[in-house]
Design a protein around this motif. Sequence first.
Motif, PDB file in Angstrom:
ATOM      1  N   LEU A 493       0.832  -1.209   0.000  1.00 52.99           N
ATOM      2  CA  LEU A 493       0.000   0.000   0.000  1.00 52.99           C
ATOM      3  C   LEU A 493       0.866   1.259   0.000  1.00 52.99           C
ATOM      4  CD1 LEU A 493      -3.085   0.652   2.224  1.00 52.99           C
ATOM      5  CD2 LEU A 493      -1.236   2.288   2.212  1.00 52.99           C
ATOM      6  N   TRP A 494       1.806   1.327   0.960  1.00 55.02           N
ATOM      7  CA  TRP A 494       2.593   2.548   1.079  1.00 55.02           C
ATOM      8  C   TRP A 494       3.588   2.704  -0.060  1.00 55.02           C
ATOM      9  CZ3 TRP A 494       0.986   6.367   3.845  1.00 55.02           C
ATOM     10  CH2 TRP A 494       0.114   6.100   4.914  1.00 55.02           C
ATOM     11  N   THR A 495       4.023   1.579  -0.650  1.00 56.90           N
ATOM     12  CA  THR A 495       4.885   1.673  -1.828  1.00 56.90           C
ATOM     13  C   THR A 495       4.134   2.321  -2.982  1.00 56.90           C
ATOM     14  OG1 THR A 495       6.128  -0.287  -1.152  1.00 56.90           O
ATOM     15  CG2 THR A 495       6.262   0.344  -3.467  1.00 56.90           C
ATOM     16  N   GLU A 496       2.892   1.896  -3.183  1.00 60.73           N
ATOM     17  CA  GLU A 496       2.091   2.484  -4.268  1.00 60.73           C
ATOM     18  C   GLU A 496       1.765   3.960  -3.998  1.00 60.73           C
ATOM     19  OE1 GLU A 496       1.375   1.218  -7.194  1.00 60.73           O
ATOM     20  OE2 GLU A 496       2.592  -0.496  -6.603  1.00 60.73           O
ATOM     21  N   LEU A 497       1.461   4.274  -2.738  1.00 60.11           N
ATOM     22  CA  LEU A 497       1.159   5.673  -2.418  1.00 60.11           C
ATOM     23  C   LEU A 497       2.389   6.560  -2.593  1.00 60.11           C
ATOM     24  CD1 LEU A 497      -1.129   5.343   0.743  1.00 60.11           C
ATOM     25  CD2 LEU A 497      -1.817   5.941  -1.588  1.00 60.11           C
ATOM     26  N   ARG A 498       3.554   6.061  -2.231  1.00 57.70           N
ATOM     27  CA  ARG A 498       4.777   6.848  -2.418  1.00 57.70           C
ATOM     28  C   ARG A 498       5.072   7.025  -3.896  1.00 57.70           C
ATOM     29  NH1 ARG A 498       9.457   4.480   1.384  1.00 57.70           N
ATOM     30  NH2 ARG A 498      10.561   6.267   0.496  1.00 57.70           N
ATOM     31  N   ARG A 499       4.833   5.960  -4.681  1.00 56.53           N
ATOM     32  CA  ARG A 499       5.062   6.062  -6.123  1.00 56.53           C
ATOM     33  C   ARG A 499       4.125   7.092  -6.747  1.00 56.53           C
ATOM     34  NH1 ARG A 499       4.534   0.495  -8.340  1.00 56.53           N
ATOM     35  NH2 ARG A 499       6.556   0.254  -7.297  1.00 56.53           N
ATOM     36  N   ALA A 500       2.909   7.174  -6.193  1.00 56.02           N
ATOM     37  CA  ALA A 500       1.938   8.146  -6.719  1.00 56.02           C
ATOM     38  C   ALA A 500       2.154   9.546  -6.149  1.00 56.02           C
ATOM     39  CB  ALA A 500       0.521   7.669  -6.414  1.00 56.02           C
ATOM     40  N   GLY A 501       3.104   9.709  -5.275  1.00 61.60           N
ATOM     41  CA  GLY A 501       3.373  11.022  -4.691  1.00 61.60           C
ATOM     42  C   GLY A 501       2.365  11.452  -3.653  1.00 61.60           C
ATOM     43  N   LEU A 502       1.635  10.484  -3.071  1.00 51.09           N
ATOM     44  CA  LEU A 502       0.600  10.821  -2.095  1.00 51.09           C
ATOM     45  C   LEU A 502       1.101  10.713  -0.656  1.00 51.09           C
ATOM     46  CD1 LEU A 502      -2.461   9.015  -3.716  1.00 51.09           C
ATOM     47  CD2 LEU A 502      -1.933  11.461  -3.750  1.00 51.09           C
ATOM     48  N   VAL A 503       2.276  10.194  -0.449  1.00 53.55           N
ATOM     49  CA  VAL A 503       2.795  10.068   0.896  1.00 53.55           C
ATOM     50  C   VAL A 503       4.307  10.295   0.878  1.00 53.55           C
ATOM     51  CG1 VAL A 503       3.208   7.575   0.747  1.00 53.55           C
ATOM     52  CG2 VAL A 503       2.825   8.606   2.970  1.00 53.55           C
ATOM     53  N   GLU A 504       4.815  10.881   1.958  1.00 59.19           N
ATOM     54  CA  GLU A 504       6.246  11.118   2.116  1.00 59.19           C
ATOM     55  C   GLU A 504       6.720  10.346   3.334  1.00 59.19           C
ATOM     56  OE1 GLU A 504       9.382  14.796   2.996  1.00 59.19           O
ATOM     57  OE2 GLU A 504       7.274  15.211   2.514  1.00 59.19           O
ATOM     58  N   ALA A 505       7.817   9.601   3.184  1.00 56.91           N
ATOM     59  CA  ALA A 505       8.320   8.754   4.263  1.00 56.91           C
ATOM     60  C   ALA A 505       9.533   9.392   4.934  1.00 56.91           C
ATOM     61  CB  ALA A 505       8.695   7.380   3.731  1.00 56.91           C
TER      62      ALA A 505
END
Length: 955
Positions: A493-505
């Motif tokens: 989930l978080w890999t896809e969100l990071r790829r989409a630019g929706l989350v910053e880790a």
Amino acid sequence: MTLSAIRTAQAPPAESGPPPGRLAAATSVDLASHRTEFRILGPLDVLQRGASVATGGNQRRALLARLLLEPNRTVPVDVLVDALWGEDVPSTAVKMVHIYVSQLRKVLPSDVLRTRPPGYALEVAPEAVDLLHFKRLRAEARTALAEGDAAAAADRLRAALALWRGPALAEFSQPFAVVEAAHIEELRLATVEDRIEAELALGQHGDVVGELRSLVLSHPLRQRLCGQLMLALYRAGRHAEALTVYREFRRGLQDELGIDPPAALSELEYQILNQDPALEIAPVEAPARERYSAARPARPLPAPAPECLVGREEELARLERALSAAAAGRGTAMLIAGPAGIGKTRLAAELAERARARGATVLTGRCIDLLGAALPYVPLIEALRPLRDSAKIDGLHELRRLVPATSEAPSAVPAERHAGESRLQLFEEITVLLGRLSATAPVVLVIEDLHWADGSTLDLLTFLAHAVRDRPIMLLASWRSDTVQAHDSATRLWTELRRAGLVEAIELGPLSDDELETLLARNSDSPVPAEVTQGVCARAQGNPFFAQELLAAALRGEQTLPRLLRDVLLTGFVRLDATSRSVLRAAAAVRRQASHALLSAALDLPDRVVIEALRQAVDHDLMVPDRASGTYRFRHALLAEAAYATLLPGEREEVHERLANALSEKPALAACRRTVAAEMSEHWIAAGRPVEALTASLRAAQEAEAVSGLSEALRHLERVLDLWEDVPHAEQVAGVALPAVLDWMTQLAGAARCCYDIDARSLAGVLRAAGDTADAPTVAAQIDVTTEAAAQTLDALARGGLLERAGDGVFRRARLAMSEARELYPLVLVLETIAVRQAPPFDEGAIAVLRSANQRLRAARHDPSAAILADDDFHMQLTARCGNEPLLDALRPLKKALLRYEQTYMLDPARIERSAAQHDGIVEALERQDHLEAAQRLRRNITGGLPDLRQALEG
């Protein structure tokens, strides 16, 4: 009026204690006159004006202890006889009691030990007996707690427990002592429980979890401690751990006693499962004293402001920038990732506090690790609980099913309700609620421990990450990177969100040693010795949770890993299969980076099996591969400790024997070709094989000397001496006689001393001539070297602590350098123990000389200069008889160099007394002509001096 007259005027009836008021009136007179204190909460001690009073032998002290259990009351003689002798009463028992009383009267203040037919009584003020003082403080605390004044109760209970100096009556074996010691220990433990109850009422649940873990481990069947730990864990958001504690308690009761837990604990488990609001911290009434009332509806108090954050400035700045963006209407999602204990929760709490200070609404929920089927939306329910009575949820019917109002029962599910549609409706309603809340102020939704999230919560967060992009809403989640796998739902989930630019880790790394030291200092109630702090930081490797747990264990005197810390570290370990766990245990026993070839050879497993096991360990973030060297290391050194601790007795010796044999058959498997013997020596010793360890240690000494590792060679030869007595026919096994080994050690020590003299003394004359300061040109001119060489020497000595930088290229002598002491002490240790081993038997005259020197040391407890001379004389007489002149020539300058530290060491009378007691043991061993034991006692005497010296220097 005299003290005797005051007591006579106030004397109560013979068989009862004086009224409290009268004793209180006499207290100031008694303490002012005698300043006598009686301490029984620990080793029995009587103090007069701060100085300890010698009260005689064990029976006499036992009589005093028995009277102190009932101060100001008459204890009949026959009761005293039973207390001291039980059923084995000698015919002279009564007479002996009279004699003991007479002897005690000679050392105690007059009129304290009174004759009251049919026995005796100690007349003392309540504050003069620590047991009475303890009971008074506890009674006051329980009254305060009953009245709701938890702060006052906690203060008094802490003061009461601070009176304890160790187990009460432990020094006595008389019949009364066993029963009374158990009674007093029960009283202490109950007081600890009272103190924890008060601290829980004050919201200090996070501070007591570690202590409760240790107490429950020591008292596994104690109901109150179990309940307190469950409540503390629940309030800390660790719901699953709270339930695990209950299950372990229930299993223990059933296994040990065959009974079920009491109803109160079962009710607490039910409340935790249902997240009962009554478990929250009770509200505080106003406006007078703080009182906790159960009459009003319970509600959580505002969380206390977090302590000042240590480190993490860059990470916090990124979070604040995301918060500012959200406040401007550019919603964002942030993820804080890192291993257990690295500070994710602490960083999230700091951001939450700053968000509140800026007017934002902060909602916090935690995922929990459930052993059975996951419960959906657990973190969301917790986050929204403060809003359950808010009008902002009105009209949101699906959300109301999750978060009913306080006075409202959960709604029934309509028969025609479609699961997919209702789920989408719930997601939309949550978005609507967040929109309503953000209409007046930004909203921060914090979800902690996402690695334990259920699938429904993950889907909801995915939905929200898309929905908040143009709203003043910030999503903040945390997860443990050492527990997630590449195929996990949360990872995908978080890999896809990071790829989409929706989350910053934000990946949290370890803190620096300086930051850890600052953190430990801020969280400690009293100063911690620098040596302890540095040792903790070295083991913790930048992890703040590990550091705090290790420090608490160190201050308790524990050397092994604390139970809680070990359990945290082994979370990933227990998920491996049995073969992989065996491989990791062997890797931990290697005590360095291990290759798969070494592990395969030691465990007699195919390479592919070992490589697969190591792959599992890498996937679970337990080990890290080093591709350059083809080896594997544990992600954290404490992981290796925890894995090694899982080896059973017998299994541990077998693993080390396998490793030693593998290195013997294939030396290329060692870390370095010049350390093969050293590694084998370590493993043979751990395997309990002294013969093989002896020969390997001799070869290790040769290897170290070949590369000029003189100190290391000395350590290996010292190990040879330790093993010599355990190996039958050691000279034949080693191929060398003991005198030759001792001569070898003497030569090495002399060479090491010469090397040390070059570094330690080369600048002494220069610095004295220059007024204790010098720069590189001055040094270069004085010792005829280049300015560059002098500058390099000065820098090296400053790094070693022998010099201090005074600024602008100027250096001065260090006041007292621990680096110098660290080099001197081991050399002195080796040489003095060799001298004792080589010495001929000590005759009566030699023993008398040693005893005389030690008596002068004891007599000089308050005269450091005299103590130095006496101590130096003792050690000189101890070593002078060995007849090995080269050894003594090497030892004399080292002892002379140590004298400048002794002035600091001898400032503490307790250290002098401890050293003198150790000297007594050395002399007693020499009287028995047991030179081996004398050398071992001497080793303990000298090795104990270095940490004592460090503490003295810091003081």
